[in-house]
Design a protein around this motif. Structure first.
Motif, short mmCIF file in Angstrom:
data_model
loop_
_atom_site.label_atom_id
_atom_site.label_comp_id
_atom_site.label_asym_id
_atom_site.label_seq_id
_atom_site.Cartn_x
_atom_site.Cartn_y
_atom_site.Cartn_z
N GLY A 30 38.31 39.82 34.11
CA GLY A 30 37.69 39.38 32.87
C GLY A 30 36.90 38.09 33.03
N GLU A 31 36.98 37.49 34.20
CA GLU A 31 36.27 36.24 34.48
C GLU A 31 35.18 36.53 35.52
N PRO A 32 33.91 36.65 35.11
CA PRO A 32 32.86 37.07 36.04
C PRO A 32 32.63 36.12 37.21
N ARG A 33 33.08 34.87 37.09
CA ARG A 33 32.82 33.91 38.17
C ARG A 33 33.86 33.96 39.27
N VAL A 34 34.96 34.67 39.03
CA VAL A 34 35.97 34.82 40.08
C VAL A 34 35.43 35.79 41.13
N ARG A 35 35.49 35.40 42.39
CA ARG A 35 34.79 36.18 43.41
C ARG A 35 35.68 36.65 44.55
N GLU A 36 36.34 35.74 45.24
CA GLU A 36 36.91 36.01 46.56
C GLU A 36 37.90 37.18 46.57
N ALA A 37 38.95 37.07 45.79
CA ALA A 37 39.98 38.11 45.83
C ALA A 37 39.44 39.44 45.33
N ARG A 38 38.60 39.39 44.29
CA ARG A 38 38.05 40.64 43.76
C ARG A 38 37.17 41.34 44.78
N GLN A 39 36.42 40.57 45.55
CA GLN A 39 35.57 41.16 46.57
C GLN A 39 36.39 41.90 47.61
N GLU A 40 37.55 41.34 47.98
CA GLU A 40 38.40 42.02 48.95
C GLU A 40 38.93 43.33 48.38
N ALA A 41 39.36 43.29 47.11
CA ALA A 41 39.87 44.51 46.48
C ALA A 41 38.77 45.56 46.37
N ASP A 42 37.55 45.13 46.00
CA ASP A 42 36.43 46.07 45.88
C ASP A 42 36.09 46.69 47.23
N ALA A 43 36.16 45.89 48.29
CA ALA A 43 35.86 46.40 49.63
C ALA A 43 36.88 47.45 50.05
N MET A 44 38.13 47.26 49.68
CA MET A 44 39.17 48.23 50.04
C MET A 44 38.96 49.55 49.30
N LEU A 45 38.55 49.47 48.03
CA LEU A 45 38.25 50.69 47.27
C LEU A 45 37.06 51.41 47.90
N ARG A 46 36.03 50.65 48.23
CA ARG A 46 34.84 51.27 48.82
C ARG A 46 35.18 51.98 50.13
N ARG A 47 36.07 51.38 50.92
CA ARG A 47 36.43 52.00 52.19
C ARG A 47 37.09 53.36 51.98
#
Length: 224
Positions: A103-120
């Protein structure tokens, strides 16, 4: 074990988040709870966004660890199901961290890792020849559907939540983006998606970078 200043600030912020939600994370409140001056917070994290990233990562650590431990099986579609269930379980058990995460668009690092795992996981479905839509769109559909389910359930009192919605939404999105078997995904778009995934995994040296880019664009057109 002696905590560093950064650890104290992150843990203080995490406790405030759990107690009072996102609005409780003022720099003044976090600094006071950690027993430091406000300038120390800025020296440690650069700005408030840096603090939010650190808090989100702290709250998401157990989820990401469990996500890694899920591992990979021979069936990437089943892996997607297991990943979905873990994601929903985390969102409902840790709503404060989940709301900060997504819900916080400026949060980046952890969300990017989770998104990368989904994409894989989605890429592995494509490599298996069972993906009906392009990888990026499939990942977005899974993410948007899962987040919608979680936010909808979080907004409802626990006694009014429809647990069947979790499974129904999961199976609906899986049916939308995948085929039941390789034979069922023998249409041209699915083949184009599988070929692009294979080339991205192992591009080889038969084509130049420019030719790879052109081929990828053509395959995307066919897939759509």
């Amino acid at each position: 074990m002696t905590l560093t200043t950064k650890d104290r600030l992150v843990r203080a912020a995490a406790e405030l988040l759990l107690e009072g939600g996102r609005d409780a994370l003022s720099t003044r409140a976090v600094s006071a709870a950690a027993g430091v001056q406000a300038p120390t917070l800025y020296r440690t994290f650069g700005d408030k966004d840096g603090l939010l990233d650190a808090v989100a990562t702290y709250g998401f650590q157990s989820y990401l660890c469990e996500k890694h431990h899920l591992g990979e099986t021979e069936d990437p579609v089943d892996d997607l199901r297991r990943g979905w269930d873990l994601h929903v379980e985390f969102g409902l058990s840790q709503p404060a961290f989940y709301m900060l995460m997504y819900g916080e668009p400026r949060v980046r690092e952890a969300r990017q890792e989770a998104d990368a795992m989904l994409r894989r996981i989605v890429e592995r479905i494509a490599e298996a020849g069972r993906l009906r839509v392009p990888v990026e769109r499939a990942a977005q559909l899974v993410h948007a559907t899962g987040m919608g389910v979680i936010l909808s359930l979080i907004a409802s009192p626990p006694e009014e939540r429809d647990a069947d919605l979790i499974t129904a939404a999961r199976e609906h999105v899986i049916a939308t983006i995948t085929a039941e078997s390789l034979e069922a995904a023998s249409d041209i778009p699915s083949r184009a998606i599988a070929l692009k995934a294979a080339l991205e995994k192992d591009p080889g040296d038969a084509l130049t970078p420019a030719e790879h880019a052109m081929l990828a664009e053509w395959l995307d057109r066919v897939a759509r």
